[in-house]
Design a protein around this motif. Structure first.
Motif, PDB file in Angstrom:
ATOM      1  N   TRP A  23       0.819  -1.201   0.000  1.00  0.00           N
ATOM      2  CA  TRP A  23       0.000   0.000   0.000  1.00  0.00           C
ATOM      3  C   TRP A  23       0.858   1.259   0.000  1.00  0.00           C
ATOM      4  O   TRP A  23       0.687   2.159  -0.827  1.00  0.00           O
ATOM      5  N   SER A  26       3.221   1.447  -3.333  1.00  0.00           N
ATOM      6  CA  SER A  26       2.498   1.792  -4.561  1.00  0.00           C
ATOM      7  C   SER A  26       1.957   3.224  -4.480  1.00  0.00           C
ATOM      8  O   SER A  26       1.925   3.931  -5.496  1.00  0.00           O
ATOM      9  N   SER A  27       1.581   3.673  -3.303  1.00  0.00           N
ATOM     10  CA  SER A  27       1.115   5.062  -3.150  1.00  0.00           C
ATOM     11  C   SER A  27       2.243   6.036  -3.428  1.00  0.00           C
ATOM     12  O   SER A  27       2.053   7.051  -4.107  1.00  0.00           O
ATOM     13  N   GLN A  45      -4.945  -1.453  -3.849  1.00  0.00           N
ATOM     14  CA  GLN A  45      -4.484  -0.648  -2.714  1.00  0.00           C
ATOM     15  C   GLN A  45      -5.526  -0.616  -1.603  1.00  0.00           C
ATOM     16  O   GLN A  45      -5.185  -0.734  -0.425  1.00  0.00           O
TER      17      GLN A  45
END
Length: 137
Positions: A23, A26-27, A45
């Motif tokens: 999470w 990738s953010s 996500q």
């Protein structure tokens, strides 16, 4: 031989760490790339966010039922940052993706998604820092 509760805690820690890493990572990547690929990653996500929050809740109830000392205060701060990040992503990114699919101004909505990812990535970094610091308090 570990008992069932020890095994559940080990599995929960592994799932919590993996979900949180995906999470947050990738953010951070989407924040740097202008949210390119957000449509594909957003549902994953939010799934990872759900797993991180649920496993974090289980770990809290299994390991921190006693007092509310410095360790728990730091972890609670990190958890709060993660929950706020999930809300920002859900509203800012999820809402923008729906508007893009409905034919909205993609350029403006992409900027909104990027801003949401930047804010949530910072909060998720604070969550990670809190988990690390709490370990050494």
């Amino acid at each position: 031989m570990p008992n069932l509760m020890q095994i559940l805690i080990i599995v929960a820690i592994a799932l919590h760490a993996l979900a949180a890493l995906f999470w947050a990572g990738s953010s951070m990547s989407l924040a740097r790339t202008g949210a390119v690929g957000a449509e594909m990653l957003f549902p994953r996500q939010m799934g990872a966010a759900l797993v991180a929050v649920l496993t974090g809740g289980f770990l809290w109830s299994a390991l921190h039922t006693g007092g509310f000392g410095p360790y728990e205060m730091i972890l609670a701060f990190g958890a709060l940052c993660a929950v706020i990040a999930a809300g920002i992503q859900g509203a800012g990114v999820g809402g923008s993706i729906r508007k893009v699919k409905a034919g909205g101004d993609e350029s403006a909505l992409r900027k909104r998604m990027t801003g949401a990812y930047r804010a949530s990535a910072g909060l998720l970094a604070l969550s990670l820092i809190a988990m690390v610091i709490a370990r050494f308090v």
